[in-house]
Motif scaffolding. Structure first.
Motif, PDB file in Angstrom:
ATOM      1  N   GLU A 176     -56.524  41.681  17.700  1.00  7.37           N
ATOM      2  CA  GLU A 176     -56.875  41.082  19.150  1.00  7.37           C
ATOM      3  C   GLU A 176     -55.761  40.274  19.629  1.00  7.37           C
ATOM      4  OE1 GLU A 176     -60.267  38.644  18.205  1.00  7.37           O
ATOM      5  OE2 GLU A 176     -61.750  40.250  18.469  1.00  7.37           O
ATOM      6  N   LEU A 220     -56.385  39.149   9.078  1.00  5.07           N
ATOM      7  CA  LEU A 220     -55.181  39.093   9.693  1.00  5.07           C
ATOM      8  C   LEU A 220     -54.351  40.346   9.232  1.00  5.07           C
ATOM      9  CD1 LEU A 220     -53.724  35.344   8.677  1.00  5.07           C
ATOM     10  CD2 LEU A 220     -54.253  36.318  10.952  1.00  5.07           C
ATOM     11  N   ARG A 268     -67.123  39.924   3.280  1.00  2.64           N
ATOM     12  CA  ARG A 268     -66.950  40.009   4.941  1.00  2.64           C
ATOM     13  C   ARG A 268     -67.910  41.001   5.450  1.00  2.64           C
ATOM     14  NH1 ARG A 268     -64.585  35.998   3.107  1.00  2.64           N
ATOM     15  NH2 ARG A 268     -62.915  35.140   4.113  1.00  2.64           N
ATOM     16  N   THR A 302     -50.149  36.749  16.575  1.00  3.75           N
ATOM     17  CA  THR A 302     -49.737  35.402  16.272  1.00  3.75           C
ATOM     18  C   THR A 302     -48.561  35.048  15.979  1.00  3.75           C
ATOM     19  OG1 THR A 302     -50.658  35.749  14.080  1.00  3.75           O
ATOM     20  CG2 THR A 302     -52.218  35.093  15.682  1.00  3.75           C
ATOM     21  N   ARG A 320     -60.361  41.669  13.989  1.00  2.00           N
ATOM     22  CA  ARG A 320     -61.923  41.591  13.915  1.00  2.00           C
ATOM     23  C   ARG A 320     -62.295  42.804  13.041  1.00  2.00           C
ATOM     24  NH1 ARG A 320     -63.974  36.350  13.991  1.00  2.00           N
ATOM     25  NH2 ARG A 320     -62.654  35.319  15.639  1.00  2.00           N
ATOM     26  N   ASP A 339     -66.137  39.853  11.396  1.00  4.03           N
ATOM     27  CA  ASP A 339     -65.356  38.473  10.834  1.00  4.03           C
ATOM     28  C   ASP A 339     -63.916  38.977  10.923  1.00  4.03           C
ATOM     29  OD1 ASP A 339     -67.589  37.525   9.652  1.00  4.03           O
ATOM     30  OD2 ASP A 339     -67.449  38.362   7.758  1.00  4.03           O
ATOM     31  N   ALA A 340     -63.035  37.713  10.779  1.00  9.57           N
ATOM     32  CA  ALA A 340     -61.800  37.700  10.905  1.00  9.57           C
ATOM     33  C   ALA A 340     -61.099  38.125   9.936  1.00  9.57           C
ATOM     34  CB  ALA A 340     -61.445  36.394  11.559  1.00  9.57           C
ATOM     35  N   GLU A 382     -54.073  38.617  14.604  1.00 14.48           N
ATOM     36  CA  GLU A 382     -55.467  38.350  14.569  1.00 14.48           C
ATOM     37  C   GLU A 382     -56.265  39.431  14.629  1.00 14.48           C
ATOM     38  OE1 GLU A 382     -56.322  35.013  16.714  1.00 14.48           O
ATOM     39  OE2 GLU A 382     -55.776  33.568  15.215  1.00 14.48           O
ATOM     40  N   THR A 386     -58.843  33.523   5.559  1.00 14.26           N
ATOM     41  CA  THR A 386     -58.989  34.707   6.327  1.00 14.26           C
ATOM     42  C   THR A 386     -58.213  35.589   5.171  1.00 14.26           C
ATOM     43  OG1 THR A 386     -58.968  33.521   8.533  1.00 14.26           O
ATOM     44  CG2 THR A 386     -58.370  35.915   8.366  1.00 14.26           C
TER      45      THR A 386
END
Length: 242
Positions: free
Chosen positions: A67, A41, A34, A70, A53, A38-39, A51, A3
């Motif tokens: 979103e 960080l 990408r 973490t 998108r 897609d994800a 996290e 990622t």
């Protein structure tokens, strides 16, 4: 597939779309291939790691939507690297490796044997940012403007400063590092050719300075910088923390 991880100098909060830079847009679309959805960080040195998108992506424009957080924000390291200005490639490499090793700030200094009096701090900041993105840390080292060594020392705040003594007239670095409390501390390495005797004498007169040896071999400035940081992180830094 890994990622992508990006540093953004923007507030990060759930659902609030923020713009990436044009360079980051090119990296995500042109290099990493990408697409929206897609994800990624994100971190900004203040709000932890998120996290996110990709909300929109074109050649030089990108919006990302955080979103979920973490990782909570960590305190910026209180450790510093002081290094005499050397050639660009060596400065770039030191900034990258010092970031990976967890240093909190980098201060270029000018000495009598400095081979340059110009340091591109903007370039070093970009290199430190990219290294922070790659190595997983949540802060980016501060890069201070280059300044004469005596001016930096005169304004010093009393933090223990260990100085590499290429003449090997000082105790081993490891011996002194074992007696240091865990941060804050600072590490100073000299230029190619070493400090002049008057500069070493001035350093040794300062109560906060300890001169140390890095062993029987002559090291390049960039090697001494990274080797010293590794020893200090292992014995008086965050390598022993969980």
């Amino acid at each position: 597939m890994s990622t992508p991880r990006l540093y953004l100098d923007q507030p990060l909060e759930e659902g609030r779309e923020v713009p990436a830079t044009s360079a980051q847009a090119h990296y995500l679309g042109g290099v990493m291939r990408r697409a929206p959805g897609d994800a990624v960080l994100l971190f900004n040195g203040r709000d932890g790691e998120w996290e996110a998108r990709i909300a929109a992506l074109r050649k030089d424009r990108c919006l990302v939507r955080p979103e979920r957080r973490t990782r909570a924000q960590e305190v910026a390291p209180a450790t510093r690297l002081l290094v005499t200005a050397v050639k660009r490639d060596a400065m770039d490499w030191m900034a990258e490796k010092a970031t990976e090793l967890g240093i909190g700030a980098i201060q270029p200094v000018l000495t009598r044997r400095s081979i340059t009096d110009r340091v591109n701090t903007g370039r070093l900041s970009s290199i430190a940012q990219e290294a922070a993105e790659q190595c997983g840390r949540l802060t980016v080292p501060a890069i201070a403007p280059a300044a004469p060594l005596h001016a930096v020392l005169d304004a010093w705040d009393g933090t223990p400063l260990l100085v590499g003594d290429e003449r090997r007239e000082s105790p081993p670095l490891a011996a002194l590092a074992q007696g240091l409390p865990v941060g804050p501390w600072a590490w100073l390495v000299g230029p190619e050719g070493g400090f002049e005797r008057a500069e070493l004498d001035d350093l040794r007169r300062r109560a906060f300075v300890s001169t140390v040896s890095l062993g029987p071999r002559i090291l390049r400035a960039e090697t001494a910088a990274v080797a010293g940081l590794a020893v200090l992180q292992a014995l008086a830094g965050d390598w022993n923390t969980t």
